[in-house]
Design a protein around this motif. Structure first.
Motif, mmCIF file in Angstrom:
data_model
loop_
_atom_site.group_PDB
_atom_site.id
_atom_site.type_symbol
_atom_site.label_atom_id
_atom_site.label_comp_id
_atom_site.label_asym_id
_atom_site.label_seq_id
_atom_site.Cartn_x
_atom_site.Cartn_y
_atom_site.Cartn_z
ATOM 1 N N GLY A 83 0.807 -1.117 0.028
ATOM 2 C CA GLY A 83 -0.030 0.052 -0.051
ATOM 3 C C GLY A 83 0.770 1.384 0.097
ATOM 4 O O GLY A 83 2.080 1.138 -0.241
ATOM 5 N N GLY A 84 0.077 2.206 -0.181
ATOM 6 C CA GLY A 84 0.855 3.644 0.022
ATOM 7 C C GLY A 84 0.949 4.133 1.339
ATOM 8 O O GLY A 84 0.544 3.708 2.398
ATOM 9 N N PRO A 85 1.704 5.196 1.552
ATOM 10 C CA PRO A 85 2.204 5.829 2.949
ATOM 11 C C PRO A 85 0.878 6.120 3.684
ATOM 12 O O PRO A 85 0.000 6.675 3.176
ATOM 13 N N ALA A 86 1.306 6.051 4.868
ATOM 14 C CA ALA A 86 -0.228 6.585 5.922
ATOM 15 C C ALA A 86 0.634 7.139 7.095
ATOM 16 O O ALA A 86 1.482 6.230 7.838
ATOM 17 N N HIS A 87 0.669 8.227 7.421
ATOM 18 C CA HIS A 87 1.043 8.807 8.505
ATOM 19 C C HIS A 87 2.620 8.632 8.658
ATOM 20 O O HIS A 87 3.370 8.538 9.567
ATOM 21 N N GLY A 88 3.210 8.738 7.251
ATOM 22 C CA GLY A 88 4.642 9.002 7.323
ATOM 23 C C GLY A 88 5.110 7.538 7.232
ATOM 24 O O GLY A 88 6.506 7.502 7.328
#
Length: 121
Positions: A83-88
């Motif tokens: 997945g993509g980044p979340a919260h850095g």
């Protein structure tokens, strides 16, 4: 029982010798994997003896499975990033990390023994 070239006498028992190597690493956690990779890449015949059925036990309950987005992902770890980044941070798949550790060891020529502990070192 006396020891011979294929067995080792340990506490009165004859224990089979599974493998001869220059470096025997007891444990396939992150520290053991790092040591095994370094010694194998230095040209030493290396074996890892892991009592569990997989390397990288820390990735389960002990280690938070996330990678910070501000650090490059090592090549061997790309398959574990999802997945993509979340919260850095980016999520890591624990089973993919364990497979990546095993692949890196095998590519370096390290022999893996699962469900074993070394004796007579």
């Amino acid at each position: 029982m006396a020891a011979n070239e294929r067995t080792l006498a340990v506490s009165g028992l004859s224990v089979p010798i599974l493998h001869r190597c220059d470096v025997a690493v007891a444990g396939g956690g992150f520290g053991g994997v790092a040591l095994a990779l370094e010694t194998a890449r230095a040209g030493l015949k290396t074996a890892v003896f892991e009592p569990r059925l997989f390397c990288g036990f820390e990735i389960g309950a002990w280690l938070r499975p996330w990678w910070p987005t501000d650090r490059p992902v090592p090549d061997w770890l790309h398959s574990a990033v999802t997945g993509g980044p979340a919260h850095g941070e980016r999520a890591l798949v624990p089973d993919a990390i364990k497979r990546a550790l095993e692949d890196a060891l095998r590519e370096a020529g390290v022999v893996l023994f699962y469900g074993t502990v070394p004796v007579g070192l």
